[in-house]
Scaffold this motif. Sequence first.
Motif, PDB file in Angstrom:
ATOM      1  N   TYR A 209       4.510  10.013  10.943  1.00  0.00           N
ATOM      2  CA  TYR A 209       4.065   9.525   9.634  1.00  0.00           C
ATOM      3  C   TYR A 209       4.280   8.026   9.472  1.00  0.00           C
ATOM      4  N   ALA A 210       4.423   7.324  10.596  1.00  0.00           N
ATOM      5  CA  ALA A 210       4.716   5.894  10.538  1.00  0.00           C
ATOM      6  C   ALA A 210       3.605   5.122   9.830  1.00  0.00           C
ATOM      7  N   VAL A 211       2.352   5.424  10.162  1.00  0.00           N
ATOM      8  CA  VAL A 211       1.240   4.678   9.568  1.00  0.00           C
ATOM      9  C   VAL A 211       1.140   4.972   8.071  1.00  0.00           C
ATOM     10  N   ILE A 212       1.432   6.209   7.674  1.00  0.00           N
ATOM     11  CA  ILE A 212       1.420   6.556   6.246  1.00  0.00           C
ATOM     12  C   ILE A 212       2.420   5.696   5.494  1.00  0.00           C
ATOM     13  N   MET A 213       3.632   5.579   6.047  1.00  0.00           N
ATOM     14  CA  MET A 213       4.674   4.805   5.380  1.00  0.00           C
ATOM     15  C   MET A 213       4.323   3.317   5.347  1.00  0.00           C
ATOM     16  N   VAL A 214       3.648   2.843   6.376  1.00  0.00           N
ATOM     17  CA  VAL A 214       3.194   1.446   6.371  1.00  0.00           C
ATOM     18  C   VAL A 214       2.201   1.223   5.233  1.00  0.00           C
ATOM     19  N   LEU A 215       1.267   2.162   5.066  1.00  0.00           N
ATOM     20  CA  LEU A 215       0.292   2.071   3.976  1.00  0.00           C
ATOM     21  C   LEU A 215       0.994   2.079   2.624  1.00  0.00           C
ATOM     22  N   ILE A 216       1.928   3.014   2.447  1.00  0.00           N
ATOM     23  CA  ILE A 216       2.661   3.103   1.180  1.00  0.00           C
ATOM     24  C   ILE A 216       3.435   1.818   0.919  1.00  0.00           C
ATOM     25  N   ALA A 217       4.099   1.301   1.956  1.00  0.00           N
ATOM     26  CA  ALA A 217       4.875   0.074   1.803  1.00  0.00           C
ATOM     27  C   ALA A 217       3.977  -1.082   1.384  1.00  0.00           C
ATOM     28  N   GLY A 218       2.789  -1.178   2.002  1.00  0.00           N
ATOM     29  CA  GLY A 218       1.865  -2.250   1.648  1.00  0.00           C
ATOM     30  C   GLY A 218       1.361  -2.140   0.226  1.00  0.00           C
ATOM     31  N   VAL A 219       1.001  -0.922  -0.197  1.00  0.00           N
ATOM     32  CA  VAL A 219       0.503  -0.716  -1.559  1.00  0.00           C
ATOM     33  C   VAL A 219       1.587  -1.041  -2.582  1.00  0.00           C
ATOM     34  N   VAL A 220       2.812  -0.583  -2.320  1.00  0.00           N
ATOM     35  CA  VAL A 220       3.928  -0.867  -3.239  1.00  0.00           C
ATOM     36  C   VAL A 220       4.146  -2.371  -3.376  1.00  0.00           C
TER      37      VAL A 220
ATOM     38  N   PHE B  88      -7.983  -6.088  20.622  1.00  0.00           N
ATOM     39  CA  PHE B  88      -6.926  -7.070  20.865  1.00  0.00           C
ATOM     40  C   PHE B  88      -6.624  -7.932  19.638  1.00  0.00           C
ATOM     41  N   ASN B  89      -7.663  -8.474  19.031  1.00  0.00           N
ATOM     42  CA  ASN B  89      -7.452  -9.381  17.893  1.00  0.00           C
ATOM     43  C   ASN B  89      -6.868  -8.672  16.675  1.00  0.00           C
ATOM     44  N   PHE B  90      -7.056  -7.352  16.596  1.00  0.00           N
ATOM     45  CA  PHE B  90      -6.438  -6.618  15.501  1.00  0.00           C
ATOM     46  C   PHE B  90      -4.920  -6.555  15.678  1.00  0.00           C
ATOM     47  N   GLY B  91      -4.473  -6.417  16.930  1.00  0.00           N
ATOM     48  CA  GLY B  91      -3.041  -6.466  17.190  1.00  0.00           C
ATOM     49  C   GLY B  91      -2.468  -7.841  16.904  1.00  0.00           C
ATOM     50  N   VAL B  92      -3.176  -8.883  17.329  1.00  0.00           N
ATOM     51  CA  VAL B  92      -2.731 -10.255  17.079  1.00  0.00           C
ATOM     52  C   VAL B  92      -2.680 -10.548  15.580  1.00  0.00           C
ATOM     53  N   ALA B  93      -3.595  -9.935  14.818  1.00  0.00           N
ATOM     54  CA  ALA B  93      -3.680 -10.196  13.377  1.00  0.00           C
ATOM     55  C   ALA B  93      -2.415  -9.779  12.628  1.00  0.00           C
ATOM     56  N   ILE B  94      -1.628  -8.878  13.201  1.00  0.00           N
ATOM     57  CA  ILE B  94      -0.354  -8.514  12.564  1.00  0.00           C
ATOM     58  C   ILE B  94       0.498  -9.764  12.378  1.00  0.00           C
ATOM     59  N   PHE B  95       0.527 -10.595  13.403  1.00  0.00           N
ATOM     60  CA  PHE B  95       1.443 -11.737  13.408  1.00  0.00           C
ATOM     61  C   PHE B  95       0.832 -12.969  12.754  1.00  0.00           C
TER      62      PHE B  95
ATOM     63  N   ASP C 281       1.330 -14.331   5.031  1.00  0.00           N
ATOM     64  CA  ASP C 281       1.904 -13.546   3.914  1.00  0.00           C
ATOM     65  C   ASP C 281       3.170 -12.851   4.412  1.00  0.00           C
ATOM     66  N   PRO C 282       4.248 -13.604   4.639  1.00  0.00           N
ATOM     67  CA  PRO C 282       5.421 -13.056   5.329  1.00  0.00           C
ATOM     68  C   PRO C 282       6.099 -11.887   4.623  1.00  0.00           C
ATOM     69  N   LEU C 283       6.166 -11.906   3.306  1.00  0.00           N
ATOM     70  CA  LEU C 283       6.920 -10.870   2.594  1.00  0.00           C
ATOM     71  C   LEU C 283       6.273  -9.500   2.742  1.00  0.00           C
ATOM     72  N   ILE C 284       4.999  -9.391   2.369  1.00  0.00           N
ATOM     73  CA  ILE C 284       4.314  -8.097   2.416  1.00  0.00           C
ATOM     74  C   ILE C 284       4.244  -7.566   3.849  1.00  0.00           C
ATOM     75  N   VAL C 285       3.838  -8.411   4.777  1.00  0.00           N
ATOM     76  CA  VAL C 285       3.657  -7.965   6.156  1.00  0.00           C
ATOM     77  C   VAL C 285       4.989  -7.633   6.809  1.00  0.00           C
ATOM     78  N   ALA C 286       6.030  -8.402   6.515  1.00  0.00           N
ATOM     79  CA  ALA C 286       7.359  -8.115   7.077  1.00  0.00           C
ATOM     80  C   ALA C 286       7.859  -6.751   6.622  1.00  0.00           C
ATOM     81  N   VAL C 287       7.650  -6.435   5.350  1.00  0.00           N
ATOM     82  CA  VAL C 287       8.059  -5.119   4.829  1.00  0.00           C
ATOM     83  C   VAL C 287       7.280  -4.009   5.539  1.00  0.00           C
ATOM     84  N   MET C 288       6.001  -4.228   5.784  1.00  0.00           N
ATOM     85  CA  MET C 288       5.184  -3.234   6.477  1.00  0.00           C
ATOM     86  C   MET C 288       5.662  -3.034   7.917  1.00  0.00           C
ATOM     87  N   ILE C 289       6.007  -4.119   8.593  1.00  0.00           N
ATOM     88  CA  ILE C 289       6.494  -4.017   9.972  1.00  0.00           C
ATOM     89  C   ILE C 289       7.825  -3.279  10.015  1.00  0.00           C
TER      90      ILE C 289
END
Length: 388
Positions: free
Chosen positions: A169-180, A135-142, A148-156
Amino acid sequence: MNVLKDISLSAVAAGFVAVLIGFASSVAIVFQAADMAGASEALKVSWIMALGLGMGATCFFLSMWYKSPVITAWSTPGAALLATSLTGASYAEAIGLFIFAGGLMLLLGISGLFDRLMRWIPLPVACAMLVGVLFNFGVAIFTSLETDPLIVAVMIVAYLACKVVLPRYAVIMVLIAGVVMVLLQPHAAFSGIPLSIGSMSFVAPEWNTSLILGVGVPLFIVTLTSQNIPGVAVMRASKYETPVSNIISWTGVTTVLLAPFGGFAFNLAAITAAICSGEECHKDPSKRYIAGLSAGVFYALAGLAGATVVGLFAVFPKTMIAALAGIALLGTISANLKAAFDEERYREPALITFLTTVSGVSFFGVASAFWGICFGLTVLLIQNLKKS
């Protein structure tokens, strides 16, 4: 070979994300435990190498043998326990209690008691406990979005867009977006990361009875209740009927063998296992074992890299890692919520299990996941007695 035919980018990526999250989310706690045990810098590297190779071997060979995603991990709650409980203990005495706790886990596995224990727990109650753990991992998104609104917003945004266009491949793209996004940050210090291979240092154990009873037994209980039971819940929720007593035995053997090098506790993973056993990994459950093989390879590489891995994970912001973990687990949280509360006769026991687990309460040093199961089963027993 069937393995070559079964390989998919999404499953390999799931294994990589599991390793990334597993290391980044709790490696600091492991080093705190090593410091409390009196480990030198060389011994800390030995801990990382032993843990990485141990997790790599168990993930790879158990996943290959059972053709299911068997994901193992170090015991994060166990590391937290060690970080607060080893005051006054010598390093050799700490090694002794690691071996003792691993031996107890081995005995539990070969006796077959763990399999029988898990048969007494209905799937909805186990799913409710798992949702409480996640549960807390889901809450941690928000909460990460606020920090850190910029990085996390881009990932969402990357996640939502890929769920429409390329859901697999959604999770892959989230990882790539975060790394970029991290690479674009001016303070990202990738150039300072050391490049070196670790080495393992053997230390013979010493036996301190009071330390074994005071820390070794709680380490065994915490690892069992906080890690292995939720780990089995993940496997059962994903319809994998892998013989868990055998797996528990192998984690015990691995702990006993690698404890002298710093492998303090190995167990079934829960959170990272959920990433490797859901539909985002592969639509065909019979091919998700590739994620286990992938995780095994990446864990072994991480262990060999030693100091390099520590430096690399230090570059990624905690908010990025937290958001990545939460987004990767959204599907699992949703599916288990449905399974937990779908059947009316299990609804109240499941609710009690969920609320107890998510509360984080701890009695007698035993974690909330265990008490969630106990309270949920108690409510179920009372309901059944009332009906009879």
